[in-house]
Each structure stands twice: as C-alpha cells, then as structure tokens.
Design a protein around this motif. Structure first.
Motif, PDB file in Angstrom:
ATOM      1  N   LYS A 115       0.953  -1.081   0.055  1.00  0.00           N
ATOM      2  CA  LYS A 115      -0.113  -0.045   0.437  1.00  0.00           C
ATOM      3  C   LYS A 115       1.106   1.484  -0.207  1.00  0.00           C
ATOM      4  O   LYS A 115       0.595   2.243  -0.388  1.00  0.00           O
ATOM      5  CB  LYS A 115      -0.984   0.026   1.579  1.00  0.00           C
ATOM      6  N   THR A 118       1.892   1.801  -3.717  1.00  0.00           N
ATOM      7  CA  THR A 118       1.278   1.758  -4.555  1.00  0.00           C
ATOM      8  C   THR A 118       1.315   3.714  -3.886  1.00  0.00           C
ATOM      9  O   THR A 118       0.573   4.201  -5.235  1.00  0.00           O
ATOM     10  CB  THR A 118      -0.072   1.140  -3.806  1.00  0.00           C
ATOM     11  N   THR A 126      -4.124   5.525  -1.409  1.00  0.00           N
ATOM     12  CA  THR A 126      -4.823   4.541  -2.476  1.00  0.00           C
ATOM     13  C   THR A 126      -6.234   3.977  -2.260  1.00  0.00           C
ATOM     14  O   THR A 126      -6.760   3.143  -3.328  1.00  0.00           O
ATOM     15  CB  THR A 126      -3.918   2.520  -1.863  1.00  0.00           C
ATOM     16  N   PHE A 147      -3.911  -2.401  -4.710  1.00  0.00           N
ATOM     17  CA  PHE A 147      -5.038  -1.079  -4.430  1.00  0.00           C
ATOM     18  C   PHE A 147      -6.831  -1.000  -3.774  1.00  0.00           C
ATOM     19  O   PHE A 147      -6.847  -1.590  -3.969  1.00  0.00           O
ATOM     20  CB  PHE A 147      -5.585  -0.730  -6.233  1.00  0.00           C
TER      21      PHE A 147
END
Length: 188
Positions: A115, A118, A126, A147
């Motif tokens: 996370k 990302t 996210t 995601f």
C-alpha cells in the motif's frame, strides 16, 4: 584405527608455496582494488557536485522522520484498539521502516508495504487509486502494488517522496485514517 599416508617433503613444500602465493596475490588484489585511481572516471566523479547541470537532487525522509510517521500511524490504530502493521517506503519504493503491531495478522506486513509503495508510485491515497480500477482494471497487475485503501503519499513541493501504508484494520478506511495520521505527524 585408519592408516594415514605420509606426505612427502616435496609435496608439502610445493603445496605451502602455492598457498603463500595465493594469499599474497589475494592481498595484493584487495589492496589494488581499494587504492585511489587517477583514471578519468575517478576524476570525473570528484568534479560532480550540486551545481552540475547533469545531476538531479532528490528529497528523502530521514530515518527519524520515517520512524516518527510509522509510530504515529501505529499509535492512532492502538487508540482505536486495532492491530495493524505499518510501513514507510521511500520514493523508489524501498522500505525504510516497518512496525508490526501486537496481534497484527501475518498478511498485514506485506500488505502495508504494498500500500505504501502504491501510494508513493502514483502520489495519491490508495483509496482514490482503488476507484481507478473501474476504468483501468489492469492496474492491479503491476507487481508490488495493492489497490486497497490504506496507503497515503508523502509529498514535498508537489512531488512524492515517500509512502505510508497501513494494513490489518477491519476496513481500508480505517487503515487509511491511520496512514494519514502518520503523514500528519511529519507536519508537526
């Protein structure tokens, strides 16, 4: 008792000489590898400085700042009696700090790192990125990403410099709330 064959004096001298030669050459190789060189590449490296137009500089969180952010996220989760793991990654997605809270599930550690990665990769929370999957479902196939809500980017001058990821709470909204608490701790 086994019988041991006696080695001749000549064999011992030759073997010993080979050993001394190997150690000497190995030592010389180590010395020469660490010696300073006046080669053009070495001289060019010395001339590289902040004013060189061929270089860029990047902003990174210190380990202390990353630790402060991770601890703030973990503390926010503890306050709500949640068992989570927290990760802080740098701009390149390298893990700087991870904290696994008491009782956090085994999946939460890796999820927190993904996370955080990302969030920094797209410079967006996210939870927002998860909504983008509706238009671009193949985004989820990018290695190392996750995601799901729970990641928050850290930016400096509009550019992403780190990501805070939290995983393990019963909802991504809670994970992201704790990740945002980690980011907020950097502004104090």
């Amino acid at each position: 008792m086994k019988h041991v064959k006696k080695v001749s004096r000549r064999t011992r001298v030759v073997t010993g000489g080979a050993l001394v030669a190997a150690v000497t050459l190995g030592g010389f190789g180590a010395w020469s590898a660490s010696a300073t060189s006046s080669a053009p590449a070495a001289q060019a490296a010395v001339k590289a400085d902040a004013s060189n137009k061929n270089l860029t500089q990047s902003t990174r969180l210190t380990v202390d700042a990353a630790s402060r952010a991770a601890q703030a996220a973990l503390d926010a989760a503890r306050k709500d009696n949640q068992r989570v793991s927290v990760a802080v990654v740098d701009r390149d997605g390298n893990t700087v700090v991870t904290l696994r809270g008491d009782g956090a599930g085994p999946q939460s550690y890796e999820s927190a790192v993904k996370k955080a990665y990302t969030a920094v990769s797209w410079n967006a929370p996210t939870s927002e990125l998860a909504k983008r999957l509706e238009q671009a479902p193949n985004l989820k196939d990018i290695p190392g990403t996750l995601f799901l809500a729970g990641g928050a980017p850290v930016s400096a001058k509009g550019a992403p410099i780190a990501g805070v990821g939290v995983a393990g709470a019963p909802s991504g909204d809670l994970d992201e709330k704790y990740a945002q608490a980690g980011v907020a701790a950097l502004n104090k």
